[in-house]
Design a protein around this motif. Sequence first.
Motif, mmCIF file in Angstrom:
data_model
loop_
_atom_site.group_PDB
_atom_site.id
_atom_site.type_symbol
_atom_site.label_atom_id
_atom_site.label_comp_id
_atom_site.label_asym_id
_atom_site.label_seq_id
_atom_site.Cartn_x
_atom_site.Cartn_y
_atom_site.Cartn_z
ATOM 1 N N GLY A 131 7.775 -2.176 -6.646
ATOM 2 C CA GLY A 131 8.090 -2.094 -8.045
ATOM 3 C C GLY A 131 8.687 -3.396 -8.572
ATOM 4 O O GLY A 131 8.770 -4.402 -7.865
ATOM 5 N N TYR A 132 9.087 -3.367 -9.823
ATOM 6 C CA TYR A 132 9.600 -4.569 -10.474
ATOM 7 C C TYR A 132 10.811 -5.138 -9.746
ATOM 8 O O TYR A 132 10.925 -6.360 -9.571
ATOM 9 C CB TYR A 132 9.974 -4.263 -11.926
ATOM 10 C CG TYR A 132 10.661 -5.423 -12.604
ATOM 11 C CD1 TYR A 132 9.922 -6.493 -13.106
ATOM 12 C CD2 TYR A 132 12.053 -5.472 -12.713
ATOM 13 C CE1 TYR A 132 10.547 -7.575 -13.709
ATOM 14 C CE2 TYR A 132 12.680 -6.558 -13.308
ATOM 15 C CZ TYR A 132 11.927 -7.602 -13.806
ATOM 16 O OH TYR A 132 12.551 -8.677 -14.380
ATOM 17 N N GLU A 191 11.712 -5.041 -6.615
ATOM 18 C CA GLU A 191 11.343 -5.750 -5.395
ATOM 19 C C GLU A 191 10.687 -7.089 -5.723
ATOM 20 O O GLU A 191 10.982 -8.106 -5.085
ATOM 21 C CB GLU A 191 10.378 -4.902 -4.563
ATOM 22 C CG GLU A 191 11.041 -3.819 -3.754
ATOM 23 C CD GLU A 191 10.057 -3.086 -2.861
ATOM 24 O OE1 GLU A 191 10.483 -2.615 -1.807
ATOM 25 O OE2 GLU A 191 8.878 -2.968 -3.235
ATOM 26 N N ARG A 192 9.796 -7.084 -6.700
ATOM 27 C CA ARG A 192 9.115 -8.338 -7.045
ATOM 28 C C ARG A 192 10.100 -9.352 -7.609
ATOM 29 O O ARG A 192 10.013 -10.548 -7.316
ATOM 30 C CB ARG A 192 7.996 -8.066 -8.061
ATOM 31 C CG ARG A 192 6.828 -7.296 -7.491
ATOM 32 C CD ARG A 192 5.617 -7.356 -8.431
ATOM 33 N NE ARG A 192 5.913 -6.767 -9.737
ATOM 34 C CZ ARG A 192 5.781 -5.478 -10.032
ATOM 35 N NH1 ARG A 192 5.365 -4.628 -9.093
ATOM 36 N NH2 ARG A 192 6.052 -5.032 -11.243
ATOM 37 N N GLY A 226 6.546 -1.679 0.681
ATOM 38 C CA GLY A 226 6.845 -2.090 -0.679
ATOM 39 C C GLY A 226 5.950 -3.223 -1.114
ATOM 40 O O GLY A 226 4.925 -3.512 -0.489
ATOM 41 N N ASP A 227 6.357 -3.872 -2.177
ATOM 42 C CA ASP A 227 5.621 -5.013 -2.712
ATOM 43 C C ASP A 227 6.219 -6.270 -2.092
ATOM 44 O O ASP A 227 7.108 -6.897 -2.662
ATOM 45 C CB ASP A 227 5.744 -5.017 -4.240
ATOM 46 C CG ASP A 227 4.722 -5.928 -4.886
ATOM 47 O OD1 ASP A 227 4.121 -6.752 -4.165
ATOM 48 O OD2 ASP A 227 4.521 -5.829 -6.109
#
Length: 379
Positions: free
Chosen positions: A1-2, A4-5, A22-23
Amino acid sequence: GYAERFAGISGNRDGLAILPDGDFMPPMELNVVEKDVAARLKQHYKGMRPMIIGRTANITVPHNNRTNCQYRNKCWLGCPFGAYFSTQSATLPAAAATGNLTVRPFSIVTQILYDKDTKKATGVEIIDAETKQTYEYKAKIIFVNASTINSGWVLMNSATDIWPGGLGSSSGELGHNLMDHHLNVGASGDVDGYEDKYYFGRRANGFYIPRFRNTNGEKRDYIRGFGYQGGASREGWSRDIAEMNIGGDFKDALTEPGNWTIGMGGFGETLPYHDNKVTLDKNTKDAWGLPVVSIDAVIRDNEKKMRLDMMQDAKEILEAAGVKNVQAHNDEAVLGKGIHEMGTARMGRDPKTSVLNEWNQVWDAKNVFVTDGAAMTSA
C-alpha cells in the motif's frame, strides 16, 4: 500500500500466509552460510520453518531524494544518507515540501484542549522547554504520535475535568494493555567449512524465521507465537584466542577473520493484559511540573510457557542445519527491552472496550487521531 511505498520497505516476496507479501523494494541478500542453512531447513522441515531475509525499512534503491543503503550498519546513529526510514529522512522533508509546515522545537505538549459542547478537540497546550512559558495552538484536526507511552500520557493528561482518566478514558482502557515483544531467548553456535568465504559490507538486516507455532491446527500450552531474527558472520578482531594473548603471532592472527558463527533470538508476543498499564504519577513531577509516567507491566504465564519453546526450538533448528556447539539461552525477560511498546490506546469496534475506532479516531473526540503503536491491539 501507500505507506509501504512511501517508507520504502526492502524484502523478498516469499508467498507465506503467516507473513503476507507487501509492495517491496529489491531485497538484501542472505550471506553464503545463511543461504546454506536456509536450504537445509527447507529440506528438513519441508518448508514449514522457512528462513528468509528480513523485511526492513532500509531502501535498496534511490527513493524520494533519499540515497539507498550503503551497508554501513550504523542506522542507530542516524543515517546521513537517509536510507533508513525516519522522521528526518522521509516524513519531515515531504511535509516541508508542501509549504504548509511549521516546526516548533523545544515544545512539550501538556494536554489536548477539548470542547465539551462540540465534543471535539480545539487544539493543544504546550510548554516551551527552555522558557517554561505556556502557549496554545488551535487546530481542526490533531494527530497524536508521541510513541505508545507518551501518547497515552498526553491523552491521560487531557480533558480531566470531564473524564478523570483523561481524553479517551470512557471505556476504561486508556493506558492499559501495554505490550512489548519479549526477547533475550534463543541459541547460537559454530559453522564449519566456510573458512574461504566472506561477505560484502555490513548488512543492516538479518534473517528472519516467521512464526510457526500455533498455526495449521497446532495447539501448544500457550496462545499466539513468536518469530526469530538472527544472522551468520565471521568473528572479528575482538575474539579471544586462548593460545595467544600478546606478541606478533597474536597480531597476525587478528588480521584474519575468525570462525563462522550463527545466532538467532526470539521475539515473542506479549498478550494485551488489562493489568499491564501506564498511569500518571501525580505525586512525582518532572522539571516542567508535569506528572511522570508510572509503568506497571510484566510478562505472565503465557509468555513464560512460550519462552521454553523459543529456546528449545532455536536449538533444534540450528542443530537440524548442522550447526556445531549449539548453546541455547533463556535469560531474564523485561518488557521494554524490545523497544516495541504498543497498546495504551487500543483501537476497536466498540467504544465500551476501546479508546479508538477502526479509523484511529478517539471515540470521545473524533478529530483526534492516534496513529502510532498505542493503537495496536496485539503484539
